[in-house]
Scaffold this motif. Structure first.
Motif, PDB file in Angstrom:
ATOM      1  N   ILE A  85       1.760  -7.469  -0.264  1.00 27.00           N
ATOM      2  CA  ILE A  85       1.545  -9.158  -0.488  1.00 27.00           C
ATOM      3  C   ILE A  85       1.506  -9.490   0.008  1.00 27.00           C
ATOM      4  O   ILE A  85       0.911 -10.279  -0.277  1.00 27.00           O
ATOM      5  CB  ILE A  85       3.229  -9.026  -0.278  1.00 27.00           C
ATOM      6  N   ALA A  86       2.241  -9.784   1.447  1.00 23.02           N
ATOM      7  CA  ALA A  86       1.622 -10.842   3.005  1.00 23.02           C
ATOM      8  C   ALA A  86       0.366 -11.025   2.572  1.00 23.02           C
ATOM      9  O   ALA A  86      -0.387 -12.164   2.648  1.00 23.02           O
ATOM     10  CB  ALA A  86       1.803 -10.519   4.102  1.00 23.02           C
ATOM     11  N   ALA A 143      -9.865  -4.075  -7.590  1.00 23.62           N
ATOM     12  CA  ALA A 143      -9.665  -2.914  -6.722  1.00 23.62           C
ATOM     13  C   ALA A 143      -8.243  -1.830  -6.869  1.00 23.62           C
ATOM     14  O   ALA A 143      -7.981  -0.322  -6.851  1.00 23.62           O
ATOM     15  CB  ALA A 143      -9.476  -3.756  -4.883  1.00 23.62           C
ATOM     16  N   ALA A 144      -7.185  -2.872  -7.386  1.00 27.10           N
ATOM     17  CA  ALA A 144      -6.561  -1.694  -7.120  1.00 27.10           C
ATOM     18  C   ALA A 144      -6.744  -0.509  -8.729  1.00 27.10           C
ATOM     19  O   ALA A 144      -6.205   0.686  -8.641  1.00 27.10           O
ATOM     20  CB  ALA A 144      -4.643  -2.406  -8.285  1.00 27.10           C
ATOM     21  N   ILE A 145      -7.194  -1.240 -10.076  1.00 26.82           N
ATOM     22  CA  ILE A 145      -8.037  -0.476 -10.983  1.00 26.82           C
ATOM     23  C   ILE A 145      -8.701   0.431 -10.600  1.00 26.82           C
ATOM     24  O   ILE A 145      -8.758   1.716 -11.137  1.00 26.82           O
ATOM     25  CB  ILE A 145      -8.243  -1.481 -12.345  1.00 26.82           C
ATOM     26  N   LYS A 146      -9.523  -0.035  -9.540  1.00 26.78           N
ATOM     27  CA  LYS A 146     -10.275   1.224  -8.710  1.00 26.78           C
ATOM     28  C   LYS A 146      -9.660   1.890  -8.423  1.00 26.78           C
ATOM     29  O   LYS A 146     -10.644   3.381  -8.382  1.00 26.78           O
ATOM     30  CB  LYS A 146     -11.428   0.333  -7.688  1.00 26.78           C
ATOM     31  N   LYS A 147      -8.361   2.026  -7.363  1.00 29.76           N
ATOM     32  CA  LYS A 147      -7.555   3.534  -7.595  1.00 29.76           C
ATOM     33  C   LYS A 147      -7.014   3.873  -7.861  1.00 29.76           C
ATOM     34  O   LYS A 147      -7.001   5.083  -8.618  1.00 29.76           O
ATOM     35  CB  LYS A 147      -6.252   2.519  -6.340  1.00 29.76           C
ATOM     36  N   ASP A 161      -2.446  -1.757  -4.770  1.00 29.36           N
ATOM     37  CA  ASP A 161      -3.803  -0.770  -4.103  1.00 29.36           C
ATOM     38  C   ASP A 161      -3.411  -0.216  -2.670  1.00 29.36           C
ATOM     39  O   ASP A 161      -3.796   0.981  -2.334  1.00 29.36           O
ATOM     40  CB  ASP A 161      -4.558  -2.251  -3.384  1.00 29.36           C
ATOM     41  N   ALA A 162      -2.526  -0.745  -2.681  1.00 32.36           N
ATOM     42  CA  ALA A 162      -1.889  -0.386  -1.142  1.00 32.36           C
ATOM     43  C   ALA A 162      -0.878   1.195  -1.441  1.00 32.36           C
ATOM     44  O   ALA A 162      -1.192   2.161  -1.018  1.00 32.36           O
ATOM     45  CB  ALA A 162      -0.107  -1.017  -0.728  1.00 32.36           C
ATOM     46  N   TYR A 163      -0.675   1.586  -2.731  1.00 28.88           N
ATOM     47  CA  TYR A 163       0.623   2.754  -2.838  1.00 28.88           C
ATOM     48  C   TYR A 163      -0.542   3.412  -3.104  1.00 28.88           C
ATOM     49  O   TYR A 163      -0.267   5.415  -2.818  1.00 28.88           O
ATOM     50  CB  TYR A 163       1.203   1.909  -4.174  1.00 28.88           C
ATOM     51  N   LEU A 164      -1.811   2.975  -3.856  1.00 29.42           N
ATOM     52  CA  LEU A 164      -2.090   4.352  -3.914  1.00 29.42           C
ATOM     53  C   LEU A 164      -3.080   5.241  -3.082  1.00 29.42           C
ATOM     54  O   LEU A 164      -4.743   6.041  -3.301  1.00 29.42           O
ATOM     55  CB  LEU A 164      -2.914   3.894  -5.147  1.00 29.42           C
ATOM     56  N   SER A 165      -3.182   4.150  -2.497  1.00 27.46           N
ATOM     57  CA  SER A 165      -4.117   4.080  -0.758  1.00 27.46           C
ATOM     58  C   SER A 165      -3.678   5.005   0.779  1.00 27.46           C
ATOM     59  O   SER A 165      -1.787   4.823  -0.021  1.00 27.46           O
ATOM     60  CB  SER A 165      -4.984   3.569  -0.041  1.00 27.46           C
ATOM     61  N   ASN A 166      -3.987   6.130   1.103  1.00 29.54           N
ATOM     62  CA  ASN A 166      -3.570   6.967   2.309  1.00 29.54           C
ATOM     63  C   ASN A 166      -2.439   7.536   1.224  1.00 29.54           C
ATOM     64  O   ASN A 166      -1.478   8.229   2.878  1.00 29.54           O
ATOM     65  CB  ASN A 166      -3.411   5.809   3.234  1.00 29.54           C
ATOM     66  N   ASP A 167      -2.574   7.949   0.514  1.00 26.67           N
ATOM     67  CA  ASP A 167      -1.414   9.259   0.191  1.00 26.67           C
ATOM     68  C   ASP A 167       0.077   8.851  -0.294  1.00 26.67           C
ATOM     69  O   ASP A 167       1.219   9.110   0.003  1.00 26.67           O
ATOM     70  CB  ASP A 167      -1.499  10.026   0.336  1.00 26.67           C
ATOM     71  N   LEU A 168       0.237   6.949  -0.138  1.00 24.50           N
ATOM     72  CA  LEU A 168       1.311   6.532   0.673  1.00 24.50           C
ATOM     73  C   LEU A 168       2.415   6.678  -0.795  1.00 24.50           C
ATOM     74  O   LEU A 168       3.275   7.287  -0.235  1.00 24.50           O
ATOM     75  CB  LEU A 168       1.204   4.960   0.228  1.00 24.50           C
ATOM     76  N   TRP A 169       1.843   7.102  -2.195  1.00 24.95           N
ATOM     77  CA  TRP A 169       2.548   7.116  -2.839  1.00 24.95           C
ATOM     78  C   TRP A 169       2.742   8.897  -2.797  1.00 24.95           C
ATOM     79  O   TRP A 169       4.555   8.751  -3.265  1.00 24.95           O
ATOM     80  CB  TRP A 169       2.376   7.597  -4.336  1.00 24.95           C
TER      81      TRP A 169
END
Length: 345
Positions: free
Chosen positions: A23-24, A42-46, A247-255
Protein backbone atom coordinates in the motif's frame (compact mmCIF):
# COMPACT_ATOMS: atom_id res chain seq x y z
CA UNK A 1 -11.96 0.71 24.05
CA UNK A 2 -9.18 -1.78 23.47
CA UNK A 3 -10.44 -5.23 22.52
CA UNK A 4 -8.98 -8.02 24.69
CA UNK A 5 -7.02 -10.80 23.07
CA UNK A 6 -9.46 -12.63 20.94
CA UNK A 7 -10.49 -15.71 19.01
CA UNK A 8 -13.67 -14.08 17.73
CA UNK A 9 -12.94 -13.44 14.06
CA UNK A 10 -10.12 -13.28 11.55
CA UNK A 11 -11.60 -9.88 10.67
CA UNK A 12 -10.26 -8.64 14.01
CA UNK A 13 -6.66 -9.19 12.87
CA UNK A 14 -4.49 -6.41 11.54
CA UNK A 15 -2.83 -6.10 8.15
CA UNK A 16 0.11 -8.23 7.12
CA UNK A 17 3.35 -6.17 6.97
CA UNK A 18 3.93 -7.09 3.32
CA UNK A 19 0.49 -5.77 2.46
CA UNK A 20 1.17 -2.51 4.28
CA UNK A 21 4.41 -2.17 2.31
CA UNK A 22 2.51 -2.71 -0.91
CA UNK A 23 0.00 0.00 0.00
CA UNK A 24 2.82 2.40 0.90
CA UNK A 25 4.57 1.66 -2.39
CA UNK A 26 1.39 2.41 -4.33
CA UNK A 27 1.13 5.75 -2.51
CA UNK A 28 4.01 7.23 -4.47
CA UNK A 29 3.09 9.38 -7.44
CA UNK A 30 -0.05 10.01 -9.46
CA UNK A 31 -1.78 7.35 -11.55
CA UNK A 32 -4.93 7.15 -13.59
CA UNK A 33 -8.01 6.38 -11.54
CA UNK A 34 -10.58 3.58 -11.61
CA UNK A 35 -8.12 0.79 -12.38
CA UNK A 36 -6.24 2.25 -15.34
CA UNK A 37 -2.92 1.89 -13.52
CA UNK A 38 0.07 -0.45 -13.43
CA UNK A 39 -0.85 -1.88 -10.04
CA UNK A 40 -4.22 -3.09 -11.29
CA UNK A 41 -2.62 -4.55 -14.41
CA UNK A 42 -0.10 -6.42 -12.26
CA UNK A 43 -2.77 -7.72 -9.88
CA UNK A 44 -4.98 -9.00 -12.69
CA UNK A 45 -1.98 -10.80 -14.17
CA UNK A 46 -1.46 -12.51 -10.81
CA UNK A 47 -5.08 -13.63 -10.83
CA UNK A 48 -4.55 -15.07 -14.31
CA UNK A 49 -1.48 -16.91 -13.03
CA UNK A 50 -3.52 -18.54 -10.27
CA UNK A 51 -6.91 -19.04 -11.93
CA UNK A 52 -6.16 -19.16 -15.66
CA UNK A 53 -6.27 -16.76 -18.60
CA UNK A 54 -9.97 -17.07 -19.38
CA UNK A 55 -11.26 -15.29 -16.29
CA UNK A 56 -12.56 -11.77 -15.77
CA UNK A 57 -11.61 -10.10 -12.47
CA UNK A 58 -13.20 -7.08 -10.81
CA UNK A 59 -12.21 -5.54 -7.49
CA UNK A 60 -14.72 -4.31 -4.89
CA UNK A 61 -14.53 -3.06 -1.32
CA UNK A 62 -15.95 -5.98 0.70
CA UNK A 63 -17.31 -9.48 0.75
CA UNK A 64 -21.01 -8.65 0.82
CA UNK A 65 -20.57 -6.51 -2.28
CA UNK A 66 -18.67 -9.30 -4.02
CA UNK A 67 -21.42 -11.79 -3.27
CA UNK A 68 -24.32 -9.51 -4.10
CA UNK A 69 -22.92 -8.12 -7.34
CA UNK A 70 -21.64 -11.50 -8.51
CA UNK A 71 -25.07 -13.03 -7.93
CA UNK A 72 -26.86 -10.04 -9.42
CA UNK A 73 -24.89 -10.42 -12.64
CA UNK A 74 -26.02 -14.00 -13.25
CA UNK A 75 -29.65 -13.85 -12.14
CA UNK A 76 -33.00 -12.28 -12.86
CA UNK A 77 -35.35 -11.17 -10.09
CA UNK A 78 -37.59 -14.19 -10.54
CA UNK A 79 -34.74 -16.63 -9.91
CA UNK A 80 -33.93 -18.61 -6.77
CA UNK A 81 -30.51 -19.12 -5.17
CA UNK A 82 -29.99 -22.40 -3.31
CA UNK A 83 -27.72 -22.15 -0.27
CA UNK A 84 -27.20 -23.57 3.20
CA UNK A 85 -29.27 -22.11 6.04
CA UNK A 86 -26.03 -21.00 7.67
CA UNK A 87 -24.68 -19.33 4.52
CA UNK A 88 -23.27 -15.86 4.93
CA UNK A 89 -25.58 -14.58 2.18
CA UNK A 90 -28.55 -15.81 4.21
CA UNK A 91 -27.51 -14.95 7.77
CA UNK A 92 -24.94 -12.16 7.80
CA UNK A 93 -25.63 -9.81 4.92
CA UNK A 94 -28.71 -8.03 6.28
CA UNK A 95 -30.91 -9.20 3.43
CA UNK A 96 -28.69 -7.51 0.81
CA UNK A 97 -28.65 -10.47 -1.61
CA UNK A 98 -32.44 -10.61 -1.74
CA UNK A 99 -32.88 -6.83 -1.79
CA UNK A 100 -30.46 -6.11 -4.60
CA UNK A 101 -30.85 -9.23 -6.73
CA UNK A 102 -34.59 -9.56 -6.19
CA UNK A 103 -34.06 -13.31 -5.95
CA UNK A 104 -35.37 -15.60 -3.25
CA UNK A 105 -32.82 -17.52 -1.21
CA UNK A 106 -33.83 -21.20 -1.13
CA UNK A 107 -32.17 -22.54 2.01
CA UNK A 108 -31.44 -26.09 3.09
CA UNK A 109 -30.47 -27.39 6.54
CA UNK A 110 -26.81 -28.25 6.86
CA UNK A 111 -25.28 -29.24 10.20
CA UNK A 112 -21.75 -29.12 8.75
CA UNK A 113 -22.29 -26.13 6.46
CA UNK A 114 -22.25 -28.15 3.24
CA UNK A 115 -25.06 -28.77 0.77
CA UNK A 116 -25.54 -31.72 -1.57
CA UNK A 117 -27.05 -32.44 -4.96
CA UNK A 118 -29.87 -34.34 -3.28
CA UNK A 119 -30.85 -31.24 -1.31
CA UNK A 120 -30.74 -29.06 -4.42
CA UNK A 121 -32.90 -31.54 -6.35
CA UNK A 122 -35.91 -30.83 -4.12
CA UNK A 123 -36.25 -27.39 -5.72
CA UNK A 124 -36.20 -28.51 -9.33
CA UNK A 125 -39.92 -29.27 -9.43
CA UNK A 126 -40.37 -25.50 -9.66
CA UNK A 127 -38.86 -25.39 -13.15
CA UNK A 128 -41.33 -23.95 -15.61
CA UNK A 129 -43.99 -23.21 -13.00
CA UNK A 130 -44.83 -19.53 -13.22
CA UNK A 131 -45.95 -19.36 -9.59
CA UNK A 132 -42.50 -20.25 -8.24
CA UNK A 133 -39.04 -18.75 -8.21
CA UNK A 134 -36.93 -20.51 -10.81
CA UNK A 135 -33.79 -22.13 -9.30
CA UNK A 136 -30.80 -20.61 -11.08
CA UNK A 137 -27.77 -20.64 -8.77
CA UNK A 138 -26.25 -22.99 -6.25
CA UNK A 139 -24.19 -20.92 -3.83
CA UNK A 140 -21.67 -22.57 -1.51
CA UNK A 141 -19.17 -21.15 0.95
CA UNK A 142 -15.53 -22.28 1.00
CA UNK A 143 -14.59 -22.74 3.77
CA UNK A 144 -18.12 -23.14 5.12
CA UNK A 145 -19.56 -21.13 7.98
CA UNK A 146 -18.97 -24.20 10.14
CA UNK A 147 -15.27 -24.32 9.32
CA UNK A 148 -15.56 -27.36 7.08
CA UNK A 149 -14.07 -27.69 3.60
CA UNK A 150 -15.55 -28.83 0.30
CA UNK A 151 -13.31 -31.23 -1.62
CA UNK A 152 -12.74 -30.71 -5.35
CA UNK A 153 -14.90 -33.76 -6.02
CA UNK A 154 -17.80 -32.32 -4.03
CA UNK A 155 -17.58 -29.00 -5.85
CA UNK A 156 -17.33 -30.66 -9.25
CA UNK A 157 -20.41 -32.76 -8.50
CA UNK A 158 -22.43 -29.66 -7.59
CA UNK A 159 -21.15 -27.77 -10.65
CA UNK A 160 -21.97 -30.62 -13.01
CA UNK A 161 -25.46 -30.92 -11.55
CA UNK A 162 -26.01 -27.19 -11.85
CA UNK A 163 -24.90 -27.10 -15.48
CA UNK A 164 -26.98 -30.17 -16.29
CA UNK A 165 -30.05 -28.19 -15.21
CA UNK A 166 -29.12 -24.84 -16.76
CA UNK A 167 -28.00 -23.49 -13.39
CA UNK A 168 -24.75 -21.91 -12.23
CA UNK A 169 -22.39 -22.45 -9.29
CA UNK A 170 -21.35 -19.49 -7.16
CA UNK A 171 -18.70 -19.76 -4.46
CA UNK A 172 -18.38 -17.38 -1.53
CA UNK A 173 -14.62 -17.72 -1.16
CA UNK A 174 -14.01 -15.38 1.75
CA UNK A 175 -11.72 -18.07 3.16
CA UNK A 176 -10.84 -19.93 -0.03
CA UNK A 177 -7.15 -19.60 0.85
CA UNK A 178 -7.70 -21.53 4.07
CA UNK A 179 -9.49 -24.29 2.18
CA UNK A 180 -6.71 -24.59 -0.39
CA UNK A 181 -4.11 -24.66 2.37
CA UNK A 182 -6.07 -27.31 4.25
CA UNK A 183 -6.29 -29.57 1.21
CA UNK A 184 -2.76 -28.71 -0.02
CA UNK A 185 -4.17 -27.69 -3.40
CA UNK A 186 -3.86 -24.79 -5.80
CA UNK A 187 -6.60 -22.17 -5.87
CA UNK A 188 -7.53 -23.31 -9.37
CA UNK A 189 -8.05 -26.89 -8.14
CA UNK A 190 -11.05 -25.66 -6.17
CA UNK A 191 -12.45 -23.30 -8.79
CA UNK A 192 -11.32 -23.21 -12.42
CA UNK A 193 -10.76 -26.94 -12.74
CA UNK A 194 -14.03 -28.08 -11.14
CA UNK A 195 -16.59 -25.96 -12.94
CA UNK A 196 -17.15 -22.93 -10.69
CA UNK A 197 -18.87 -20.11 -12.57
CA UNK A 198 -18.52 -17.13 -10.23
CA UNK A 199 -16.24 -16.67 -7.24
CA UNK A 200 -16.14 -14.05 -4.51
CA UNK A 201 -12.44 -14.17 -3.62
CA UNK A 202 -11.60 -12.81 -0.21
CA UNK A 203 -8.42 -11.31 1.17
CA UNK A 204 -9.51 -9.26 4.17
CA UNK A 205 -9.74 -12.29 6.47
CA UNK A 206 -6.21 -13.38 5.54
CA UNK A 207 -4.06 -10.27 5.81
CA UNK A 208 -5.47 -7.56 3.53
CA UNK A 209 -6.63 -4.19 4.81
CA UNK A 210 -9.69 -4.19 2.56
CA UNK A 211 -10.74 -5.43 -0.84
CA UNK A 212 -12.27 -8.51 -2.44
CA UNK A 213 -12.47 -9.74 -6.01
CA UNK A 214 -15.34 -11.00 -8.15
CA UNK A 215 -14.11 -13.60 -10.62
CA UNK A 216 -16.10 -14.86 -13.60
CA UNK A 217 -14.79 -18.09 -15.11
CA UNK A 218 -16.75 -17.57 -18.32
CA UNK A 219 -16.42 -14.12 -19.82
CA UNK A 220 -19.88 -14.41 -21.31
CA UNK A 221 -21.22 -14.20 -17.75
CA UNK A 222 -19.50 -10.91 -16.95
CA UNK A 223 -20.72 -8.85 -19.91
CA UNK A 224 -21.49 -5.33 -18.67
CA UNK A 225 -20.42 -6.13 -15.09
CA UNK A 226 -18.38 -2.94 -15.05
CA UNK A 227 -21.59 -0.95 -15.25
CA UNK A 228 -23.20 -3.03 -12.53
CA UNK A 229 -20.19 -2.49 -10.27
CA UNK A 230 -20.42 1.27 -10.75
CA UNK A 231 -24.16 1.26 -10.18
CA UNK A 232 -23.55 -0.81 -7.07
CA UNK A 233 -21.22 1.89 -5.70
CA UNK A 234 -18.22 -0.45 -5.70
CA UNK A 235 -15.96 1.23 -8.26
CA UNK A 236 -13.05 2.59 -6.23
CA UNK A 237 -11.44 5.64 -7.82
CA UNK A 238 -8.04 4.95 -6.27
CA UNK A 239 -8.25 1.29 -7.16
CA UNK A 240 -4.50 0.87 -7.04
CA UNK A 241 -4.75 0.55 -3.27
CA UNK A 242 -6.82 -2.62 -3.60
CA UNK A 243 -4.81 -3.88 -6.56
CA UNK A 244 -1.43 -3.43 -4.87
CA UNK A 245 -2.65 -5.53 -1.96
CA UNK A 246 -3.75 -8.39 -4.20
CA UNK A 247 -0.52 -8.21 -6.18
CA UNK A 248 1.45 -8.73 -2.97
CA UNK A 249 -1.04 -11.26 -1.59
CA UNK A 250 -0.76 -13.49 -4.65
CA UNK A 251 3.04 -13.20 -4.82
CA UNK A 252 5.58 -15.44 -3.12
CA UNK A 253 2.78 -17.62 -1.69
CA UNK A 254 1.85 -15.00 0.90
CA UNK A 255 -1.81 -16.06 0.72
CA UNK A 256 -0.78 -19.65 1.34
CA UNK A 257 1.66 -18.94 4.17
CA UNK A 258 -0.93 -16.84 5.99
CA UNK A 259 -3.64 -19.46 5.58
CA UNK A 260 -1.40 -22.34 6.60
CA UNK A 261 -0.42 -20.54 9.77
CA UNK A 262 -4.01 -19.73 10.69
CA UNK A 263 -5.03 -23.34 10.04
CA UNK A 264 -2.13 -24.66 12.12
CA UNK A 265 -3.13 -22.46 15.06
CA UNK A 266 -6.69 -23.83 14.84
CA UNK A 267 -5.36 -27.38 14.94
CA UNK A 268 -3.24 -26.53 17.97
CA UNK A 269 -6.18 -24.92 19.71
CA UNK A 270 -8.45 -27.89 19.02
CA UNK A 271 -5.86 -30.37 20.26
CA UNK A 272 -5.48 -28.44 23.52
CA UNK A 273 -9.23 -28.07 24.04
CA UNK A 274 -9.76 -31.77 23.49
CA UNK A 275 -7.70 -32.41 26.63
CA UNK A 276 -10.32 -30.62 28.75
CA UNK A 277 -13.05 -33.14 29.69
CA UNK A 278 -15.88 -30.59 29.96
CA UNK A 279 -15.31 -29.25 26.45
CA UNK A 280 -16.34 -31.04 23.27
CA UNK A 281 -15.44 -30.18 19.66
CA UNK A 282 -18.56 -30.15 17.48
CA UNK A 283 -17.20 -29.82 13.93
CA UNK A 284 -14.25 -31.17 12.01
CA UNK A 285 -11.39 -28.71 12.33
CA UNK A 286 -10.35 -28.39 8.70
CA UNK A 287 -9.35 -24.74 8.37
CA UNK A 288 -9.05 -21.85 10.84
CA UNK A 289 -12.25 -22.36 12.84
CA UNK A 290 -12.93 -24.40 15.96
CA UNK A 291 -16.50 -25.02 17.11
CA UNK A 292 -16.91 -26.33 20.63
CA UNK A 293 -19.37 -26.71 23.49
CA UNK A 294 -18.19 -24.79 26.56
CA UNK A 295 -19.67 -24.98 30.06
CA UNK A 296 -22.07 -22.05 30.03
CA UNK A 297 -20.97 -20.69 33.38
CA UNK A 298 -17.36 -20.05 32.29
CA UNK A 299 -18.07 -18.19 29.07
CA UNK A 300 -18.50 -14.59 30.39
CA UNK A 301 -15.39 -14.82 32.57
CA UNK A 302 -13.16 -16.20 29.82
CA UNK A 303 -14.49 -13.63 27.35
CA UNK A 304 -13.14 -10.85 29.56
CA UNK A 305 -9.61 -12.09 28.84
CA UNK A 306 -10.00 -13.63 25.39
CA UNK A 307 -13.01 -12.50 23.44
CA UNK A 308 -14.96 -14.94 21.25
CA UNK A 309 -18.48 -15.37 19.91
CA UNK A 310 -21.16 -17.68 21.21
CA UNK A 311 -22.52 -19.43 18.14
CA UNK A 312 -25.51 -21.09 19.79
CA UNK A 313 -26.76 -19.67 23.09
CA UNK A 314 -29.03 -22.65 23.73
CA UNK A 315 -26.30 -25.30 23.48
CA UNK A 316 -23.38 -23.08 24.60
CA UNK A 317 -21.58 -23.77 21.33
CA UNK A 318 -18.86 -21.23 20.63
CA UNK A 319 -16.93 -20.34 17.50
CA UNK A 320 -13.20 -19.76 17.80
CA UNK A 321 -11.29 -18.27 14.88
CA UNK A 322 -7.55 -18.08 14.35
CA UNK A 323 -5.73 -15.66 12.05
CA UNK A 324 -2.49 -15.26 10.14
CA UNK A 325 -1.05 -13.48 13.18
CA UNK A 326 -2.33 -15.78 15.95
CA UNK A 327 0.57 -17.02 18.07
CA UNK A 328 1.16 -20.24 19.96
CA UNK A 329 1.50 -18.13 23.09
CA UNK A 330 -2.00 -16.75 22.59
CA UNK A 331 -3.43 -20.22 22.07
CA UNK A 332 -1.75 -21.51 25.22
CA UNK A 333 -2.85 -18.44 27.17
CA UNK A 334 -6.44 -18.89 26.07
CA UNK A 335 -6.46 -22.54 27.09
CA UNK A 336 -4.91 -21.70 30.46
CA UNK A 337 -7.56 -19.02 31.02
CA UNK A 338 -10.23 -21.65 30.41
CA UNK A 339 -8.60 -24.09 32.83
CA UNK A 340 -8.19 -21.42 35.51
CA UNK A 341 -11.82 -20.37 35.17
CA UNK A 342 -13.02 -23.97 35.43
CA UNK A 343 -11.07 -24.36 38.67
CA UNK A 344 -12.69 -21.25 40.11
CA UNK A 345 -16.17 -22.50 39.21
Amino acid sequence: MKVPKHFASDNFAGVHPDILKAIASANSGHYKAYGADKYTDAAIKKFHDHFGDRIDVYFVFGGTAANVLGLKMITESYHGIVCAESAHINVDECGAPEKFTGCKLLTVPSPDGKITVEQVSHFLSAFGVEHHNQPKVISITQTTEMGTVYTPEEIETLAAYAHQHDMLLHVDGARLANAAASLDLHLSDLTTDVGVDVLSFGGTKNGLMFGEAVIFFKRSLSKNFKYLRKQGMQLLSKMRFISAQFDAYLSNDLWLKNARHANAMAQLLASELEKIPTISITQKVQANAVFAIFPKEIIPTVQEKYYFYVWNEHSSEVRLMTSFDTTKKEVKGFVEAIKDTLKQK
